[in-house]
Design an enzyme around this catalytic site. Structure first.
Site, PDB file in Angstrom:
ATOM      1  N   ASN A  20       1.833  -3.565  -4.279  1.00  0.00           N
ATOM      2  CA  ASN A  20       1.844  -2.130  -3.942  1.00  0.00           C
ATOM      3  C   ASN A  20       2.479  -1.447  -5.153  1.00  0.00           C
ATOM      4  O   ASN A  20       3.685  -1.580  -5.386  1.00  0.00           O
ATOM      5  CB  ASN A  20       2.657  -1.928  -2.677  1.00  0.00           C
ATOM      6  CG  ASN A  20       2.596  -0.540  -2.094  1.00  0.00           C
ATOM      7  OD1 ASN A  20       3.392  -0.216  -1.225  1.00  0.00           O
ATOM      8  ND2 ASN A  20       1.663   0.295  -2.517  1.00  0.00           N
ATOM      9  N   CYS A  90       9.150   5.425   1.445  1.00  0.00           N
ATOM     10  CA  CYS A  90       8.263   4.350   0.998  1.00  0.00           C
ATOM     11  C   CYS A  90       9.109   3.097   0.846  1.00  0.00           C
ATOM     12  O   CYS A  90       9.988   3.033  -0.024  1.00  0.00           O
ATOM     13  CB  CYS A  90       7.598   4.720  -0.327  1.00  0.00           C
ATOM     14  SG  CYS A  90       6.454   3.461  -0.933  1.00  0.00           S
ATOM     15  N   GLY A  91       8.863   2.098   1.709  1.00  0.00           N
ATOM     16  CA  GLY A  91       9.700   0.908   1.721  1.00  0.00           C
ATOM     17  C   GLY A  91       9.576   0.055   0.476  1.00  0.00           C
ATOM     18  O   GLY A  91      10.570  -0.464  -0.045  1.00  0.00           O
ATOM     19  N   ASN A  92       8.363  -0.140  -0.030  1.00  0.00           N
ATOM     20  CA  ASN A  92       8.190  -0.872  -1.279  1.00  0.00           C
ATOM     21  C   ASN A  92       8.636  -0.025  -2.462  1.00  0.00           C
ATOM     22  O   ASN A  92       9.244  -0.523  -3.417  1.00  0.00           O
ATOM     23  CB  ASN A  92       6.733  -1.296  -1.462  1.00  0.00           C
ATOM     24  CG  ASN A  92       6.360  -2.477  -0.587  1.00  0.00           C
ATOM     25  OD1 ASN A  92       7.187  -3.322  -0.280  1.00  0.00           O
ATOM     26  ND2 ASN A  92       5.110  -2.522  -0.169  1.00  0.00           N
ATOM     27  N   ARG A 223      -1.986   6.556   3.951  1.00  0.00           N
ATOM     28  CA  ARG A 223      -2.371   7.963   3.809  1.00  0.00           C
ATOM     29  C   ARG A 223      -2.222   8.389   2.347  1.00  0.00           C
ATOM     30  O   ARG A 223      -1.272   8.027   1.655  1.00  0.00           O
ATOM     31  CB  ARG A 223      -1.519   8.859   4.712  1.00  0.00           C
ATOM     32  CG  ARG A 223      -0.043   8.878   4.399  1.00  0.00           C
ATOM     33  CD  ARG A 223       0.671   9.943   5.208  1.00  0.00           C
ATOM     34  NE  ARG A 223       2.106   9.921   4.903  1.00  0.00           N
ATOM     35  CZ  ARG A 223       2.935  10.895   5.205  1.00  0.00           C
ATOM     36  NH1 ARG A 223       2.501  11.983   5.824  1.00  0.00           N
ATOM     37  NH2 ARG A 223       4.220  10.817   4.908  1.00  0.00           N
ATOM     38  N   CYS A 231       2.443  -2.600   2.300  1.00  0.00           N
ATOM     39  CA  CYS A 231       3.122  -1.370   2.715  1.00  0.00           C
ATOM     40  C   CYS A 231       4.426  -1.772   3.393  1.00  0.00           C
ATOM     41  O   CYS A 231       4.413  -2.435   4.438  1.00  0.00           O
ATOM     42  CB  CYS A 231       2.244  -0.565   3.670  1.00  0.00           C
ATOM     43  SG  CYS A 231       3.007   0.980   4.245  1.00  0.00           S
TER      44      CYS A 231
END
Length: 305
Positions: A20, A90-92, A223, A231
């Site tokens: 990602n 955004c976790g990553n 999105r 994700c």
């Protein structure tokens, strides 16, 4: 005197968490003019550096939306999706940003705070001077189930329709459970979500297959991007939905497999989650971007939790 803008050479980095990918733009004094057109141009794989999103690193004191968090964190993550839209969390991405801040000496290894539009998040970058590819952990908080409860997702081709669970992890998700991840079809095109007004600012959709009591596999339509290789918030959302469906309330550790790699989600007794996985800086360079000239802001130390 009004600020003056000009195009100047700007450092950037590119990194990823389980493939990602993100462009990191250090902008400590908040002078970059990061328009939606600029974001789309930079993230385009053919005319730009190519990425799923942009992480602009700004001192909280220099970012109007983060000024109230300046006493708790030095850095604010201004996250933009590849289509130019603004993202709350955004976790990553936050793990990649944390890795970048440590790798470039802007923060010391260990635990520190980063501000986001979803609030303060605490990250932990282990002190591994000989391993710049090691895992990074972020405390994600407690997911919420804001409703409505009767969400449905239909594949882009219209062949299949499923019930979905609405989960908020600092950004909105619709989680669908399927027997086979191939059932999701072509995720380069956004599935249809109903009711139409459930997600006024768009939604990230997870198709999850249960591999075991503490093991999930995912495909994701993110999105503003399309299908992504991984994700981080989606992994947390899928675990939260799985626990809700199974009635699990005890602390547990989960493995979440995605096309780009594996993420690990730990859940405490009160439902709070941590997300752990690789965060790797692959490239550093210089690009030319519009920048507003102005007075410099003082630098602060990174607060620790």
């Amino acid at each position: 005197m009004n600020p003056v803008s000009r195009t100047v050479a700007t450092p950037f980095a590119k990194g990823h968490g389980c493939a990602n990918s993100f462009i990191v733009l250090p902008d400590p004094h908040g002078r970059l003019r990061l328009t939606a057109d600029t974001v789309r141009s930079l993230t385009d794989p053919h005319t730009g550096a190519g990425a799923d999103g942009i992480l602009r690193a700004v001192h909280c004191a220099a970012a109007p939306e983060a000024a109230t968090m300046a006493g708790h964190a030095e850095w604010f993550m201004d996250y933009r999706n590849a289509d130019g839209s603004v993202g709350g969390m955004c976790g990553n991405g936050i793990r990649v940003l944390a890795r970048y801040l440590v790798d470039t000496g802007r923060c010391e290894p260990g635990a520190f705070a980063i501000a986001t539009r979803a609030g303060i998040r605490h990250v932990d970058v282990p002190d591994r001077s000989d391993d710049l590819r090691g895992p990074v952990t972020v405390a994600m908080g407690v997911p919420e189930f804001p409703g409505p409860d009767r969400i449905t997702v239909t594949t882009s081709g219209g062949e299949s329709r499923w019930p979905a669970t609405h989960v908020d992890v600092g950004n909105p998700h619709a989680v669908v459970f399927v027997d086979d991840l191939a059932d999701a079809g072509d995720l380069s095109i956004a599935p249809t979500v109903e009711p139409a007004g459930a997600y006024p600012f768009g939604v990230t959709i997870e198709f999850a297959a249960v591999r075991g009591a503490d093991h999930l596999a995912l495909r994701v339509h993110e999105r503003g991007v399309g299908e992504t290789r991984a994700c981080g918030t989606g992994a947390c959302a899928a675990v939260a939905a799985h626990r809700r469906h199974t009635g699990q309330t005890d602390p547990a550790d989960y493995r979440v497999d995605l096309p780009g790699g594996t993420l690990y989600v730990s859940v405490t007794a009160d439902g709070a989650m941590t997300l752990t996985g690789p965060a790797i800086i692959t490239t550093m360079g210089v690009i030319r971007l519009a920048r507003t000239q102005g007075r410099r802001q003082p630098r602060k130390a990174c607060p620790v939790r």
